[in-house]
Design a protein around this motif. Structure first.
Motif, PDB file in Angstrom:
ATOM      1  N   PRO A   5       9.792   5.019 -15.323  1.00  0.00           N
ATOM      2  CA  PRO A   5      10.219   4.273 -16.520  1.00  0.00           C
ATOM      3  C   PRO A   5      10.648   2.848 -16.164  1.00  0.00           C
ATOM      4  N   ALA A   6      10.563   1.970 -17.148  1.00  0.00           N
ATOM      5  CA  ALA A   6      10.902   0.557 -16.945  1.00  0.00           C
ATOM      6  C   ALA A   6      12.329   0.395 -16.442  1.00  0.00           C
ATOM      7  N   GLU A   7      13.254   1.249 -16.897  1.00  0.00           N
ATOM      8  CA  GLU A   7      14.658   1.142 -16.472  1.00  0.00           C
ATOM      9  C   GLU A   7      14.792   1.356 -14.965  1.00  0.00           C
ATOM     10  N   GLU A   8      13.976   2.236 -14.403  1.00  0.00           N
ATOM     11  CA  GLU A   8      14.015   2.474 -12.951  1.00  0.00           C
ATOM     12  C   GLU A   8      13.327   1.332 -12.208  1.00  0.00           C
ATOM     13  N   MET A   9      12.162   0.900 -12.722  1.00  0.00           N
ATOM     14  CA  MET A   9      11.390  -0.132 -12.019  1.00  0.00           C
ATOM     15  C   MET A   9      12.111  -1.464 -11.949  1.00  0.00           C
ATOM     16  N   MET A  10      12.919  -1.794 -12.956  1.00  0.00           N
ATOM     17  CA  MET A  10      13.585  -3.101 -12.946  1.00  0.00           C
ATOM     18  C   MET A  10      14.604  -3.222 -11.814  1.00  0.00           C
ATOM     19  N   ASN A  11      15.025  -2.099 -11.242  1.00  0.00           N
ATOM     20  CA  ASN A  11      15.982  -2.131 -10.139  1.00  0.00           C
ATOM     21  C   ASN A  11      15.327  -1.918  -8.776  1.00  0.00           C
ATOM     22  N   ILE A  12      14.000  -1.873  -8.731  1.00  0.00           N
ATOM     23  CA  ILE A  12      13.275  -1.629  -7.486  1.00  0.00           C
ATOM     24  C   ILE A  12      12.641  -2.934  -7.025  1.00  0.00           C
ATOM     25  N   ALA A  13      12.823  -3.263  -5.748  1.00  0.00           N
ATOM     26  CA  ALA A  13      12.289  -4.516  -5.209  1.00  0.00           C
ATOM     27  C   ALA A  13      10.763  -4.495  -5.123  1.00  0.00           C
ATOM     28  N   VAL A  14      10.179  -3.348  -4.794  1.00  0.00           N
ATOM     29  CA  VAL A  14       8.728  -3.243  -4.631  1.00  0.00           C
ATOM     30  C   VAL A  14       8.210  -2.116  -5.536  1.00  0.00           C
ATOM     31  N   PRO A  15       7.975  -2.417  -6.816  1.00  0.00           N
ATOM     32  CA  PRO A  15       7.581  -1.357  -7.740  1.00  0.00           C
ATOM     33  C   PRO A  15       6.245  -0.702  -7.404  1.00  0.00           C
ATOM     34  N   ALA A  16       5.270  -1.463  -6.907  1.00  0.00           N
ATOM     35  CA  ALA A  16       3.961  -0.874  -6.576  1.00  0.00           C
ATOM     36  C   ALA A  16       4.120   0.207  -5.517  1.00  0.00           C
ATOM     37  N   SER A  17       4.926  -0.062  -4.522  1.00  0.00           N
ATOM     38  CA  SER A  17       5.169   0.920  -3.464  1.00  0.00           C
ATOM     39  C   SER A  17       5.911   2.138  -4.002  1.00  0.00           C
ATOM     40  N   ALA A  18       6.878   1.924  -4.879  1.00  0.00           N
ATOM     41  CA  ALA A  18       7.638   3.039  -5.455  1.00  0.00           C
ATOM     42  C   ALA A  18       6.738   3.939  -6.294  1.00  0.00           C
ATOM     43  N   VAL A  19       5.822   3.353  -7.053  1.00  0.00           N
ATOM     44  CA  VAL A  19       4.882   4.140  -7.847  1.00  0.00           C
ATOM     45  C   VAL A  19       3.959   4.926  -6.922  1.00  0.00           C
ATOM     46  N   ALA A  20       3.481   4.277  -5.845  1.00  0.00           N
ATOM     47  CA  ALA A  20       2.601   4.963  -4.896  1.00  0.00           C
ATOM     48  C   ALA A  20       3.328   6.128  -4.232  1.00  0.00           C
ATOM     49  N   ILE A  21       4.595   5.955  -3.905  1.00  0.00           N
ATOM     50  CA  ILE A  21       5.381   7.045  -3.302  1.00  0.00           C
ATOM     51  C   ILE A  21       5.515   8.190  -4.300  1.00  0.00           C
ATOM     52  N   ALA A  22       5.768   7.854  -5.570  1.00  0.00           N
ATOM     53  CA  ALA A  22       5.908   8.892  -6.593  1.00  0.00           C
ATOM     54  C   ALA A  22       4.597   9.659  -6.794  1.00  0.00           C
ATOM     55  N   VAL A  23       3.465   8.971  -6.694  1.00  0.00           N
ATOM     56  CA  VAL A  23       2.171   9.608  -6.935  1.00  0.00           C
ATOM     57  C   VAL A  23       1.617  10.267  -5.674  1.00  0.00           C
ATOM     58  N   PHE A  24       1.651   9.545  -4.538  1.00  0.00           N
ATOM     59  CA  PHE A  24       0.986  10.006  -3.311  1.00  0.00           C
ATOM     60  C   PHE A  24       1.932  10.452  -2.202  1.00  0.00           C
ATOM     61  N   GLY A  25       3.230  10.330  -2.401  1.00  0.00           N
ATOM     62  CA  GLY A  25       4.183  10.680  -1.357  1.00  0.00           C
ATOM     63  C   GLY A  25       4.478   9.496  -0.449  1.00  0.00           C
ATOM     64  N   ASP A  26       5.260   9.726   0.609  1.00  0.00           N
ATOM     65  CA  ASP A  26       5.670   8.642   1.518  1.00  0.00           C
ATOM     66  C   ASP A  26       4.480   7.958   2.175  1.00  0.00           C
ATOM     67  N   PHE A  27       3.485   8.733   2.576  1.00  0.00           N
ATOM     68  CA  PHE A  27       2.322   8.151   3.254  1.00  0.00           C
ATOM     69  C   PHE A  27       1.585   7.188   2.317  1.00  0.00           C
ATOM     70  N   GLY A  28       1.415   7.579   1.066  1.00  0.00           N
ATOM     71  CA  GLY A  28       0.756   6.710   0.090  1.00  0.00           C
ATOM     72  C   GLY A  28       1.526   5.417  -0.132  1.00  0.00           C
ATOM     73  N   GLY A  29       2.846   5.527  -0.152  1.00  0.00           N
ATOM     74  CA  GLY A  29       3.675   4.331  -0.301  1.00  0.00           C
ATOM     75  C   GLY A  29       3.499   3.371   0.851  1.00  0.00           C
ATOM     76  N   LYS A  30       3.376   3.935   2.073  1.00  0.00           N
ATOM     77  CA  LYS A  30       3.156   3.077   3.250  1.00  0.00           C
ATOM     78  C   LYS A  30       1.793   2.402   3.190  1.00  0.00           C
ATOM     79  N   ILE A  31       0.779   3.138   2.750  1.00  0.00           N
ATOM     80  CA  ILE A  31      -0.563   2.551   2.632  1.00  0.00           C
ATOM     81  C   ILE A  31      -0.556   1.401   1.625  1.00  0.00           C
ATOM     82  N   ILE A  32       0.091   1.603   0.489  1.00  0.00           N
ATOM     83  CA  ILE A  32       0.170   0.546  -0.535  1.00  0.00           C
ATOM     84  C   ILE A  32       0.936  -0.662   0.009  1.00  0.00           C
ATOM     85  N   SER A  33       2.037  -0.419   0.726  1.00  0.00           N
ATOM     86  CA  SER A  33       2.822  -1.521   1.302  1.00  0.00           C
ATOM     87  C   SER A  33       1.989  -2.321   2.294  1.00  0.00           C
ATOM     88  N   VAL A  34       1.221  -1.643   3.138  1.00  0.00           N
ATOM     89  CA  VAL A  34       0.344  -2.337   4.098  1.00  0.00           C
ATOM     90  C   VAL A  34      -0.720  -3.131   3.336  1.00  0.00           C
TER      91      VAL A  34
END
Length: 194
Positions: A5-34
């Motif tokens: 939700p927007a309320e959570e994303m507005m407090n996250i520094a890297v929303p794309a990575s947070a969404v990837a972690i939520a969808v793909f897990g920690d490994f997916g978040g790392k791939i998106i960050s790279v």
């Protein structure tokens, strides 16, 4: 927005990575960050290379302060001084920590020039219809008209409908762009007098 939700994303520094972690897990978040880091590095490299060539070209025409130095090429035909200037300016902007503000200033100016470019396409088609053109805009005049309407919408929206902070940033962007006019006039006046 479906994942977080927007309320959570507005407090996250890297929303794309947070969404990837939520969808793909920690490994997916790392791939998106790279991927984001590679994209940013590529974009920065492209801006330094293209920006330095614009600087060099303007200097070669004698339309920049310090043109003599900025128009020099190295032994390998590289505009080293222009690259150095653009790199130093980029580093100073980075140290300022105002990435969002700087991006907003630059993007707003780009929209003005994009809109003017499409207006120029239409004007040149009318005033110089017989000029040989190596590229023709598909679906002319529909595509330029859509681009002009979109550009005007963005410009008007940023100036009048997006809050006082956005209006101030947009006005600053216009002022910074307009500062180039007297600089250009002074450099070309000195060039034409000699």
């Amino acid at each position: 927005l479906w994942v977080l939700p927007a309320e959570e994303m507005m407090n996250i520094a890297v929303p794309a990575s947070a969404v990837a972690i939520a969808v793909f897990g920690d490994f997916g978040g790392k791939i998106i960050s790279v991927g984001i880091m590679i994209s940013v590095l590529g974009a920065a490299n492209g801006f330094v290379l293209s920006g330095s060539r614009v600087c060099y070209s303007l200097a070669a025409e004698g339309t920049l302060p310090g043109s003599k130095s900025l128009a020099k090429l190295s032994k390998t035909q590289v505009p080293f001084n222009a690259i150095l200037l653009v790199s130093i300016l980029g580093a100073l902007y980075a140290v300022s920590g105002q990435f969002n503000m700087l991006t907003n200033l630059a993007v707003f100016s780009c929209w003005i020039f994009y809109t003017l470019t499409f207006m120029a396409v239409i004007r040149l088609r009318k005033t110089q219809p017989d000029t040989v053109r190596t590229y023709k805009v598909p679906l002319y005049p529909v595509i330029p008209a859509i681009a002009i309407i979109s550009g005007l919408y963005v410009i008007v929206n940023q100036l009048f409908m997006s809050g006082i902070q956005t209006t101030i940033l947009s006005a600053i962007s216009i002022v910074v762009t307009l500062v180039g006019i007297p600089v250009y006039a002074a450099t070309t006046k000195g060039k034409s007098a000699s």
